[in-house]
Design a protein around this motif. Structure first.
Motif, PDB file in Angstrom:
ATOM      1  N   SER A  27       0.819  -1.202   0.000  1.00 42.19           N
ATOM      2  CA  SER A  27       0.000   0.000   0.000  1.00 42.19           C
ATOM      3  C   SER A  27       0.858   1.260   0.000  1.00 42.19           C
ATOM      4  CB  SER A  27      -0.939   0.011   1.214  1.00 42.19           C
ATOM      5  OG  SER A  27      -1.706   1.196   1.255  1.00 42.19           O
ATOM      6  N   TRP A  29      -5.233   2.072  -2.126  1.00 44.99           N
ATOM      7  CA  TRP A  29      -6.504   1.845  -1.429  1.00 44.99           C
ATOM      8  C   TRP A  29      -6.824   0.358  -1.335  1.00 44.99           C
ATOM      9  CZ3 TRP A  29     -10.961  -0.578  -2.986  1.00 44.99           C
ATOM     10  CH2 TRP A  29     -12.068  -0.432  -2.145  1.00 44.99           C
ATOM     11  N   GLU A  51      -7.302  -1.631   2.116  1.00 39.63           N
ATOM     12  CA  GLU A  51      -8.541  -2.350   2.405  1.00 39.63           C
ATOM     13  C   GLU A  51      -8.252  -3.811   2.744  1.00 39.63           C
ATOM     14  OE1 GLU A  51     -11.985  -3.161   3.439  1.00 39.63           O
ATOM     15  OE2 GLU A  51     -11.994  -1.221   2.445  1.00 39.63           O
ATOM     16  N   THR A 102      -7.600  -4.472   6.278  1.00 42.24           N
ATOM     17  CA  THR A 102      -8.795  -4.528   7.121  1.00 42.24           C
ATOM     18  C   THR A 102      -9.284  -5.966   7.272  1.00 42.24           C
ATOM     19  OG1 THR A 102      -9.451  -2.329   6.349  1.00 42.24           O
ATOM     20  CG2 THR A 102     -11.144  -3.660   7.407  1.00 42.24           C
ATOM     21  N   ASN A 111     -14.164   0.716   9.516  1.00 45.81           N
ATOM     22  CA  ASN A 111     -13.056   0.949   8.598  1.00 45.81           C
ATOM     23  C   ASN A 111     -13.461   0.729   7.152  1.00 45.81           C
ATOM     24  OD1 ASN A 111     -10.103   1.387   9.827  1.00 45.81           O
ATOM     25  ND2 ASN A 111     -11.342   0.256  11.295  1.00 45.81           N
ATOM     26  N   SER A 112     -14.279  -0.275   6.902  1.00 35.54           N
ATOM     27  CA  SER A 112     -14.722  -0.502   5.521  1.00 35.54           C
ATOM     28  C   SER A 112     -15.571   0.661   5.018  1.00 35.54           C
ATOM     29  CB  SER A 112     -15.519  -1.807   5.433  1.00 35.54           C
ATOM     30  OG  SER A 112     -14.684  -2.915   5.719  1.00 35.54           O
ATOM     31  N   LEU A 135     -13.129   3.605   4.445  1.00 31.60           N
ATOM     32  CA  LEU A 135     -12.328   3.437   3.238  1.00 31.60           C
ATOM     33  C   LEU A 135     -13.165   3.544   1.979  1.00 31.60           C
ATOM     34  CD1 LEU A 135      -9.804   0.644   4.285  1.00 31.60           C
ATOM     35  CD2 LEU A 135      -9.334   3.054   3.876  1.00 31.60           C
ATOM     36  N   LEU A 136     -14.441   3.196   2.075  1.00 35.36           N
ATOM     37  CA  LEU A 136     -15.330   3.390   0.930  1.00 35.36           C
ATOM     38  C   LEU A 136     -15.464   4.881   0.610  1.00 35.36           C
ATOM     39  CD1 LEU A 136     -17.175   1.999  -1.135  1.00 35.36           C
ATOM     40  CD2 LEU A 136     -19.045   2.227   0.511  1.00 35.36           C
ATOM     41  N   LYS A 148      -8.938   5.085   9.281  1.00 27.54           N
ATOM     42  CA  LYS A 148      -7.876   4.098   9.487  1.00 27.54           C
ATOM     43  C   LYS A 148      -6.809   4.626  10.435  1.00 27.54           C
ATOM     44  CE  LYS A 148      -6.971  -0.073   7.765  1.00 27.54           C
ATOM     45  NZ  LYS A 148      -7.951  -1.159   7.715  1.00 27.54           N
TER      46      LYS A 148
END
Length: 482
Positions: free
Chosen positions: A119, A129, A133, A136, A162-163, A166-167, A220
Motif C-alpha cells: 500500500s 486503497w 482495504e 482490514t 473501517n470498511s 475506506l469506501l 484508518k
C-alpha cells in the motif's frame, strides 16, 4: 526489486505458517522474513536518500516518506514477530489458544505486513486503497483472535467502521480521477501524474474530494470522530497485533492522506487542508484527554493514547514548516514507543491474567523489569525529556503558537490532561500490593528483548539521527509541506 523480494519473503512465511503443523516452522520463517525485510528496508532508505525516488516498475514508487514508512513497518514488524512467538507459545501452554491458532496468527500477520508494504509503495492511488482495504480483512481475524463474544464484537466494529471509511476514501480518490480526466489526464494515473496536473484540476472538486479522503483514510488513522473502533480493537487483540495496528498501520494510512494533501495544496493552496487537519487534530486531542481519565483497561488506554498522538501529528502537518518536520519525527518516535508499550502490556497480561486496571497492582514488585520498561515507555509516550517526543511536541507547539495561538493553547491543555490521566492509571498498575495469583512472566527473555530494543532505538534517535535518515525526513518535509 527490493520491495518485491521483501513482500515475497513475507508471503512465503505466511504459506509456511499455514502449511506446516509444527508451529516452530511458521514462527522461525516469520522471524527470518521480517529480519530480511528490515535489511531490505535499510537498503531501500539508503538508496532513496542517495539517489532519489526508487521506481522499479510502473506499479511501484518509493519516495522519501514512503521509504521512512517502510523502515518503520519493518522495525515494528520484526519486533512484533520476535515477541509474538514466545507470547503465543505461553498462551498455548496455558490452553488459551490451540496450536492451530498459533499457526494462523503468523499466516495472517505476514499477509497483513505484506499488504501494508504494498500500500505505502504503490504508485497508483487506487492500488494503495486496495491494499489498505486488504489490511482490514486480515486484521479483523487477528482482532477476533481469541474467538470470544467481546473480541468478535470488536472485530465487527473495526470491520464495519473501517470498511465504511475506506469506501468514502475510495469515492474521494475517484473524484480526483474524474477531475483529472477533464483536464486531459488519461491512462495509468499515478501519484506523480496527479501532482503534475493538480493546478489544472477544478478547485471545487478537489475540496470535496479531499474531505472524503480525509474522513475515509482518517478512519484508518483513528482521527476523531472516526476513532470509535480503536479502543476496542486495541484492548481485545493480542499484544503484538496492537503493536502493529498502532506502530505500523497508522503511519501507512497517514502517509496516504499526506499524498492526497500535497495534490490538494497544489490545486487550492495549503490553507484548506491545514484547517481541516487542525479541526480533526484538536478534536482527537480533546476526546483522548477526557476519555483517558475514566479508562479502566490499560490496553484500551493505549488506544486513546494513539488517538492523541494521531491528533498531534495532524496538527504538525497542519502548521507546516517546523511543525511538519516535527510531525514526521513524532511519527517515528510514536511507532517505536507504542509498539514497546504493547509488548510490556502483553507481559503484564501474562502475569496478572487481566487487562483491567483494578486487577493489576504492584507490578514493580511482581515483574520489576517489565514494570520498569512500562514506566519508561509511558514517560516517553507522554513527552517527558529526554525522550524525542518531548522535542517533537515542542516543535509542533512552537510552530503553532506563531500562526494559531488559540488552537495551540487548547492542544497544550489537552496534552497536559492526557498526561494527568495516563499518570493516574499507570501509577495504579505499578504501585501498591500485588493481587493473589500474580506471577513473574520474565522466564522467557524474548518477551523482554523487543521492548528493550525499541526503547533503546527511541533513546538513540532522540539524541542522534543518522544522516541518511535525516536526509529522508528533510526531503519528505520539502515535498509534503507546500
Amino acid at each position: 526489486m527490493i520491495i518485491y523480494i521483501v513482500v515475497g519473503g513475507l508471503l512465503t512465511a505466511s504459506l509456511l505458517s499455514l502449511l506446516f503443523k509444527n508451529r516452530v516452522v511458521g514462527a522461525a520463517a516469520s522471524i527470518i522474513a521480517h529480519g530480511l525485510g528490515l535489511i531490505g528496508a535499510v537498503a531501500l532508505c539508503l538508496r532513496v536518500a542517495s539517489d532519489g525516488d526508487y521506481i522499479p516498475s510502473l506499479f511501484t514508487l518509493v519516495d522519501p516518506l514512503s521509504a521512512l514508512t517502510v523502515l518503520i513497518i519493518s522495525i515494528v514488524g520484526l519486533a512484533a514477530s520476535v515477541y509474538a512467538a514466545p507470547y503465543l507459545d505461553r498462551e498455548v501452554s496455558k490452553g488459551i489458544i490451540g496450536p492451530k491458532r498459533f499457526r494462523q496468527y503468523f499466516g495472517l500477520v505476514n499477509l497483513f505486513m505484506a499488504c501494508m508494504l504494498l500500500s505505502v509503495t504503490a504508485a497508483h492511488p487506487i492500488a494503495a486503497w486496495i491494499f489498505l482495504e486488504a489490511t482490514t480483512l486480515s486484521t479483523a481475524f487477528l482482532i477476533s483472535f481469541y474467538d470470544r463474544p467481546s473480541t468478535i464484537e470488536a472485530a465487527w466494529k473495526y470491520l464495519i467502521i473501517n470498511s465504511t471509511g475506506l469506501l468514502l476514501g475510495f469515492f474521494g480518490a475517484l473524484l480526483f480521477f474524474s477531475a483529472t480526466s477533464r483536464s486531459g489526464l488519461d491512462g495509468f494515473v499515478t501519484w506523480q501524474s496527479l501532482l503534475q496536473q493538480a493546478q489544472s484540476i477544478d478547485p471545487g472538486v478537489v475540496k470535496v474530494a479531499f474531505v472524503f479522503v480525509l474522513v475515509g483514510f482518517g478512519t484508518k488513522v483513528g482521527l476523531a470522530p472516526m476513532h470509535a473502533w480503536k479502543p476496542d480493537a486495541y484492548s481485545k487483540s493480542p499484544a503484538p497485533v496492537g503493536a502493529l495496528l498502532s506502530g505500523a498501520l497508522l503511519p501507512v494510512a497517514l502517509v496516504t492522506i499526506l499524498k492526497f494533501k500535497v495534490i490538494t495544496d497544489t490545486a487550492v493552496g495549503g490553507a484548506f487542508s491545514s484547517h481541516l487537519l487542525m479541526v480533526l487534530g484538536v478534536l482527537s486531542l480533546l476526546i483522548a484527554a477526557f476519555s483517558i481519565l475514566t479508562i479502566r483497561n490499560y490496553k484500551r488506554m493505549m488506544g486513546y493514547s494513539s488517538i492523541e498522538h494521531a491528533g498531534l501529528m495532524a496538527l504538525g502537518f497542519a502548521f507546516g514548516g517546523l511543525g511538519a518536520f516535527a510531525a514526521i519525527l513524532h511519527l517515528i518516535y510514536h511507532s517505536l514507543i507504542k509498539a514497546g508499550l504493547f509488548f510490556t502490556a502483553g507481559n503484564l497480561r501474562l502475569s496478572f491474567h487481566s487487562a483491567k486496571i483494578k486487577n493489576v497492582s504492584g507490578a514493580l514488585k511482581v515483574v520489576p523489569v517489565t514494570a520498569g520498561l512500562f514506566m519508561l515507555l509511558f514517560l516517553a509516550a507522554t513527552g517527558l525529556p529526554p525522550f524525542g517526543i518531548f522535542m517533537s511536541e515542542l516543535y509542533i507547539f512552537g510552530a503553532g503558537l506563531k500562526q494559531y495561538p488559540i488552537v495551540t493553547i487548547v492542544a497544550l491543555l489537552a496534552v497536559a490532561l492526557v498526561f494527568v490521566g495516563f499518570f493516574r492509571q499507570v501509577s495504579a498498575v505499578l504501585f501498591g500490593d500485588p493481587p493473589e495469583g500474580a506471577q513473574d512472566a520474565k522466564s522467557n527473555k524474548w518477551l523482554l528483548i523487543p521492548p528493550i530494543v525499541l526503547l533503546s532505538l527511541v533513546l538513540v534517535f532522540s539524541f542522534y539521527l543518522p544522516p541518511p535518515l535525516l536526509d529522508l525526513i528533510n526531503e519528505a518535509v520539502r515535498r509534503y509541506d507546500l
